[in-house]
Design an enzyme around this catalytic site. Structure first.
Site, mmCIF file in Angstrom:
data_model
loop_
_atom_site.group_PDB
_atom_site.id
_atom_site.type_symbol
_atom_site.label_atom_id
_atom_site.label_comp_id
_atom_site.label_asym_id
_atom_site.label_seq_id
_atom_site.Cartn_x
_atom_site.Cartn_y
_atom_site.Cartn_z
ATOM 1 C CE LYS A 126 -58.371 5.879 24.771
ATOM 2 N NZ LYS A 126 -59.718 6.077 25.261
ATOM 3 C CG ASP A 144 -59.857 7.481 20.586
ATOM 4 O OD1 ASP A 144 -59.733 7.619 19.348
ATOM 5 O OD2 ASP A 144 -60.296 8.386 21.310
#
Ligand code: SF4
Length: 218
Positions: A126, A144
């Site tokens: 991420k 995410d």
């Protein structure tokens, strides 16, 4: 949502986005945010509310904005500055080590390469993707919890975790949307398509959303 409906979905969301609060890391990137500042604020943002991330990042950057200057701050002091971000002591250690390593091994320059970024302790896919997209303007898809949840609810992907979602999106999402998808869906997830009880009755993309797994909504 059918794959070809992604174009209308993005067009609608771009309009809606104007009335939502901008995600904290995006604000850092837009305000003279170097790849280093994007990297640090992204680490601070993990498991932390956006308003806390914004203030914690601002306190740290008021004192130091480069790998050299952050590396000179003791981890205890970094922890104090970024408190009450989640896991602030662990993050402070990671930020201190990462800054020192950038100075010692990378000439104080954040590498613009996914594999290199993933070598740093505390940097997962991420964070690495967000540094690539927001920090360098290079292709990447930052998945995410919001991106994963919303893509599955829409019926655009059918996946079990963010890693799988990123893999599917890399093969399915038109390249022109890679960089902005995170920003749009984080804002959408924080302001409208909430994890619990999304606002389906007043949703501008309801017609193309399959509402997979949505049990309660407003
Ligand atoms: Fe989210 Fe509901 Fe809108 Fe679908 S209809 S995008 S689940 S708020």
């Amino acid at each position: 949502m059918k794959p070809n409906e992604i174009h209308s979905f993005i067009t609608i969301l771009r309009e809606e986005y104007k009335k939502w609060q901008t995600p904290a890391v995006t604000i850092v990137a837009r305000c003279n945010g170097s790849p280093f500042k994007v990297l640090i604020s992204c680490i601070i943002s993990l498991r932390t509310k956006d308003d806390v991330t914004a203030l914690a990042s601002a306190r740290l950057f008021a004192l130091a904005q480069t790998p050299e200057t952050v590396a000179n701050i003791p981890a205890d002091e970094i922890a104090r500055l970024i408190y009450p971000a989640g896991f602030y002591r662990t993050k402070a250690e990671q930020i201190a080590l990462l800054s020192r390593r950038l100075v010692d091994e990378y000439g104080s320059i954040v590498p613009g390469d996914m594999d290199e970024l993933l070598n740093f302790k505390g940097v997962g896919r991420k964070t690495a993707n967000l540094v690539m997209t927001l920090g360098f303007g290079k292709p990447g898809i930052c998945v995410d919890t919001h991106v994963h949840r919303i893509c599955n609810r829409l019926g655009y992907v059918t996946t079990k975790n963010p890693e799988e979602t990123e893999k599917v999106l890399r093969g399915q999402l038109p390249a022109e949307y890679w960089i902005e998808i995170n920003d749009l869906l984080v804002a959408f997830g924080q302001n409208h398509c909430h994890p619990v009880s999304p606002r389906c009755s007043n949703c501008s993309v309801a017609k193309i959303c399959d509402r997979i797994g949505v049990k309660t909504s407003r």
